[in-house]
Structures are given as C-alpha cells and as structure tokens.
Design a protein around this motif. Structure first.
Motif, PDB file in Angstrom:
ATOM      1  N   PRO A  52      43.663  26.226  37.989  1.00 58.18           N
ATOM      2  CA  PRO A  52      44.532  27.254  38.521  1.00 58.18           C
ATOM      3  C   PRO A  52      43.899  28.626  38.341  1.00 58.18           C
ATOM      4  CG  PRO A  52      45.256  26.714  36.300  1.00 58.18           C
ATOM      5  CD  PRO A  52      44.002  25.909  36.571  1.00 58.18           C
ATOM      6  N   GLY A  53      44.335  29.542  39.234  1.00 61.24           N
ATOM      7  CA  GLY A  53      43.855  30.912  39.150  1.00 61.24           C
ATOM      8  C   GLY A  53      44.939  31.858  39.633  1.00 61.24           C
ATOM      9  N   ILE A  54      44.656  33.162  39.502  1.00 61.89           N
ATOM     10  CA  ILE A  54      45.619  34.176  39.942  1.00 61.89           C
ATOM     11  C   ILE A  54      45.108  34.925  41.173  1.00 61.89           C
ATOM     12  CG2 ILE A  54      46.739  34.469  37.696  1.00 61.89           C
ATOM     13  CD1 ILE A  54      44.917  36.932  37.237  1.00 61.89           C
ATOM     14  N   GLY A  55      43.897  34.565  41.621  1.00 59.17           N
ATOM     15  CA  GLY A  55      43.335  35.196  42.811  1.00 59.17           C
ATOM     16  C   GLY A  55      42.203  34.347  43.362  1.00 59.17           C
ATOM     17  N   LEU A  56      41.825  34.626  44.595  1.00 59.76           N
ATOM     18  CA  LEU A  56      40.671  33.950  45.209  1.00 59.76           C
ATOM     19  C   LEU A  56      40.230  34.794  46.407  1.00 59.76           C
ATOM     20  CD1 LEU A  56      39.010  31.215  44.896  1.00 59.76           C
ATOM     21  CD2 LEU A  56      40.357  30.387  46.830  1.00 59.76           C
ATOM     22  N   GLN A  60      34.256  33.030  47.912  1.00 57.05           N
ATOM     23  CA  GLN A  60      34.202  32.005  46.858  1.00 57.05           C
ATOM     24  C   GLN A  60      34.293  30.590  47.428  1.00 57.05           C
ATOM     25  OE1 GLN A  60      37.313  34.178  44.305  1.00 57.05           O
ATOM     26  NE2 GLN A  60      36.002  33.240  42.767  1.00 57.05           N
ATOM     27  N   TYR A 100      40.749  44.649  30.576  1.00 57.23           N
ATOM     28  CA  TYR A 100      41.324  43.306  30.662  1.00 57.23           C
ATOM     29  C   TYR A 100      40.212  42.282  30.479  1.00 57.23           C
ATOM     30  CZ  TYR A 100      44.593  39.684  32.019  1.00 57.23           C
ATOM     31  OH  TYR A 100      45.407  38.582  32.019  1.00 57.23           O
ATOM     32  N   GLU A 102      38.548  39.478  31.736  1.00 60.91           N
ATOM     33  CA  GLU A 102      38.551  38.820  33.047  1.00 60.91           C
ATOM     34  C   GLU A 102      37.824  37.474  33.011  1.00 60.91           C
ATOM     35  OE1 GLU A 102      37.547  41.272  36.405  1.00 60.91           O
ATOM     36  OE2 GLU A 102      38.581  43.007  35.546  1.00 60.91           O
ATOM     37  N   GLY A 103      38.253  36.614  33.925  1.00 57.17           N
ATOM     38  CA  GLY A 103      37.567  35.351  34.169  1.00 57.17           C
ATOM     39  C   GLY A 103      37.290  35.280  35.651  1.00 57.17           C
ATOM     40  N   CYS A 104      36.631  34.229  36.087  1.00 53.30           N
ATOM     41  CA  CYS A 104      36.332  34.077  37.514  1.00 53.30           C
ATOM     42  C   CYS A 104      36.198  32.589  37.811  1.00 53.30           C
ATOM     43  CB  CYS A 104      35.038  34.805  37.863  1.00 53.30           C
ATOM     44  SG  CYS A 104      34.603  34.698  39.614  1.00 53.30           S
ATOM     45  N   LEU A 105      36.830  32.158  38.887  1.00 51.30           N
ATOM     46  CA  LEU A 105      36.765  30.727  39.228  1.00 51.30           C
ATOM     47  C   LEU A 105      35.350  30.328  39.645  1.00 51.30           C
ATOM     48  CD1 LEU A 105      40.169  30.422  41.136  1.00 51.30           C
ATOM     49  CD2 LEU A 105      39.663  29.727  38.776  1.00 51.30           C
ATOM     50  N   SER A 106      34.508  31.296  39.984  1.00 51.38           N
ATOM     51  CA  SER A 106      33.105  31.006  40.318  1.00 51.38           C
ATOM     52  C   SER A 106      32.193  31.085  39.092  1.00 51.38           C
ATOM     53  CB  SER A 106      32.602  31.986  41.392  1.00 51.38           C
ATOM     54  OG  SER A 106      33.322  31.775  42.594  1.00 51.38           O
ATOM     55  N   THR A 142      44.231  44.873  38.263  1.00 53.22           N
ATOM     56  CA  THR A 142      42.945  44.304  37.836  1.00 53.22           C
ATOM     57  C   THR A 142      42.512  43.219  38.808  1.00 53.22           C
ATOM     58  OG1 THR A 142      43.372  44.777  35.510  1.00 53.22           O
ATOM     59  CG2 THR A 142      41.847  42.984  35.969  1.00 53.22           C
ATOM     60  N   CYS A 143      43.440  42.339  39.140  1.00 53.51           N
ATOM     61  CA  CYS A 143      43.113  41.180  39.980  1.00 53.51           C
ATOM     62  C   CYS A 143      42.725  41.620  41.399  1.00 53.51           C
ATOM     63  CB  CYS A 143      44.299  40.216  39.992  1.00 53.51           C
ATOM     64  SG  CYS A 143      43.905  38.675  40.827  1.00 53.51           S
ATOM     65  N   HIS A 146      39.269  42.967  41.299  1.00 53.96           N
ATOM     66  CA  HIS A 146      38.305  41.869  41.103  1.00 53.96           C
ATOM     67  C   HIS A 146      38.057  41.148  42.441  1.00 53.96           C
ATOM     68  CE1 HIS A 146      36.921  38.219  38.612  1.00 53.96           C
ATOM     69  NE2 HIS A 146      37.091  37.706  39.821  1.00 53.96           N
ATOM     70  N   GLU A 147      39.144  40.903  43.190  1.00 53.86           N
ATOM     71  CA  GLU A 147      39.010  40.159  44.465  1.00 53.86           C
ATOM     72  C   GLU A 147      38.293  41.004  45.525  1.00 53.86           C
ATOM     73  OE1 GLU A 147      39.440  37.145  44.158  1.00 53.86           O
ATOM     74  OE2 GLU A 147      40.648  37.208  42.334  1.00 53.86           O
TER      75      GLU A 147
HETATM   76  O1  K1U Z   1      38.599  35.623  41.701  1.00 55.74           O
HETATM   77  C1  K1U Z   1      38.663  34.720  40.890  1.00 55.74           C
HETATM   78  O2  K1U Z   1      37.644  34.143  40.522  1.00 55.74           O
HETATM   79  C2  K1U Z   1      39.987  34.309  40.305  1.00 55.74           C
HETATM   80  C3  K1U Z   1      40.233  34.892  38.924  1.00 55.74           C
HETATM   81  C4  K1U Z   1      40.987  36.194  39.101  1.00 55.74           C
HETATM   82  C5  K1U Z   1      41.048  37.126  37.920  1.00 55.74           C
HETATM   83  C6  K1U Z   1      41.301  36.683  36.636  1.00 55.74           C
HETATM   84  C7  K1U Z   1      41.382  37.582  35.593  1.00 55.74           C
HETATM   85  C8  K1U Z   1      41.220  38.906  35.816  1.00 55.74           C
HETATM   86  C9  K1U Z   1      40.946  39.342  37.089  1.00 55.74           C
HETATM   87  C10 K1U Z   1      40.882  38.451  38.137  1.00 55.74           C
HETATM   88  C11 K1U Z   1      41.059  33.887  38.146  1.00 55.74           C
HETATM   89  O3  K1U Z   1      42.131  33.556  38.506  1.00 55.74           O
HETATM   90  S1  K1U Z   1      40.356  33.231  36.699  1.00 55.74           S
HETATM   91  C12 K1U Z   1      41.661  32.197  36.047  1.00 55.74           C
HETATM   92  C13 K1U Z   1      42.765  32.963  35.403  1.00 55.74           C
HETATM   93  O4  K1U Z   1      42.611  34.138  35.119  1.00 55.74           O
HETATM   94  C14 K1U Z   1      44.060  32.309  35.108  1.00 55.74           C
HETATM   95  C15 K1U Z   1      44.249  30.973  35.313  1.00 55.74           C
HETATM   96  C16 K1U Z   1      45.473  30.396  35.036  1.00 55.74           C
HETATM   97  C17 K1U Z   1      46.506  31.146  34.565  1.00 55.74           C
HETATM   98  C18 K1U Z   1      46.309  32.472  34.342  1.00 55.74           C
HETATM   99  C19 K1U Z   1      45.099  33.067  34.618  1.00 55.74           C
END
Ligand code: K1U
Ligand code: ZN
Length: 182
Positions: A52-56, A60, A100, A102-106, A142-143, A146-147
């Motif tokens: 799962p993620g919060i953006g895409l 990607q 923040y 941050e993470g990234c699905l990639s 933030t999201c 990032h996107e």
């Molecule tokens: O763009 C992406 O790779 C998606 C990324 C978006 C994002 C996360 C954190 C900060 C800025 C942008 C993600 O969704 S990573 C996964 C994640 O953050 C998450 C997953 C499940 C529940 C809550 C958060």
C-alpha cells in the motif's frame, strides 16, 4: 472506449524500481482527457492502494505523462479521499518548512527525512476534466510535492547527501538482481 469496458479493464500495474531511466525523465503534459487516461488513473489508484501507498505517479508504472494519484487518509476507519491529478502545478509554496520521513514505492523499505514547504497551493485537472485548485498542508503537502517531483524525474533520495543516495541505490540494484533471479 465504453464505460463498462473501461471498468472491466481496471488492474494493478507493476511498479518500476530505482534505478530505471524512466524514473529520471521529465514527463509530458496530458493534452486531452480520454477514457484510456481515466482507466490509467483508476489502475494507478488500484496499484497505490494495493501496494500500500499514499501516492503514485505515472512514471512509476512506466507511463511518461503528467498524472498522479494520492490519498493520504491514513486512519483505518477514515473515509477514503482518492485524488486524481492531471497536469498538477504548484502555484505557491510556504516559506515555513516541514520535515517528513519519506518513503517511495520505487525504492522499497528505504526511508529518509526530507525538508519541503509545509503548505502548497496546487492546480490540476481532475478525472472529469474540471480545473481544480486546493491548498494542502502536512502529509498531503509532502505527498503531492513528492509525486510532482516524480513527474520531473526527481526522487526523494535526490535530496540526500551523495553517499547516502549511493548506498540506497546499491541496495536497490541488489534487490533488482535478486528479484530477476527469483
Ligand atoms: O510516490 C510514491 O512512491 C508513494 C509514496 C508516497 C510518499 C510517502 C511518504 C512521503 C511522501 C510521499 C508512498 O506511498 S510510500 C508508502 C507509504 O508512505 C505508506 C504506506 C502505507 C501506509 C502509509 C504510508
Ligand atoms: Zn515515490
């Protein structure tokens, strides 16, 4: 394409892993909306929720067009708020910043603190072709930044010191080799 066929074609798409040249490209604006693009947006939401993620962002999944989706409602019992943004543009940013992790699905399982403007005003075209504008704060801000960075070939690790970025890139190269062998 008819609405029914568009709905039936909805599917999860594979997410590209860094390093990949497609993640470094500046994406092209979407000139006109079409049913194919609506299907793409729906597939991206499906892919994002499943991750799962919060953006895409479209690059990607290998599509070099200016399209992002996001839903930063994190509470399990919260009402989902999926946003589809064609040609999103930041029209103003606050001087105040926010840090923040941050993470990234990639870039799976790698997290790092990034400093960005705390509040941004964004304009975009929605799924129905309407011009929209909204001010985002906190995680939403933030999201969306990032996107939009993804649409300009920029990853969150580009904000890090070169050594840390290199370390993460090497881990991702190893992960890709392992996935290719499996
Ligand atoms: O763009 C992406 O790779 C998606 C990324 C978006 C994002 C996360 C954190 C900060 C800025 C942008 C993600 O969704 S990573 C996964 C994640 O953050 C998450 C997953 C499940 C529940 C809550 C958060
Ligand atoms: Zn990302």
């Amino acid at each position: 394409m008819g609405r029914l066929i568009a709905y039936m074609r909805r599917m999860k798409r594979p997410i590209l892993i860094h390093p990949d040249p497609r993640l470094k490209k500046v994406c092209a604006p979407v000139p006109d909306l079409s049913d194919d693009l609506r299907v793409l947006a729906d597939d991206m939401l499906e892919t994002m929720y499943a991750a799962p993620g919060i953006g895409l962002a479209a690059p990607q999944i290998g599509i070099l067009q200016r399209l992002i989706v996001l839903d930063c409602v994190k509470e399990e019992d919260g009402e989902p708020r999926p946003l589809v943004m064609f040609n999103p543009q930041i029209i103003s940013s606050s001087d105040e910043t926010n840090v923040y992790e941050e993470g990234c699905l990639s870039i799976p399982d790698q997290y790092a603190e990034v400093t960005r403007p705390k509040v941004v005003e964004v304009e975009w075209m929605d799924r129905d072709g309407n011009a929209r504008a909204e001010t985002f704060d906190g995680l939403w801000a933030t999201c969306v930044q990032h996107e939009i960075d993804h649409l300009n070939g920029k990853l969150f690790i580009d904000y890090l010191k070169p050594l840390k970025r290199q370390m993460i890139t090497r881990k991702m190269q190893k992960l890709k080799r392992e996935r290719a062998r499996a």
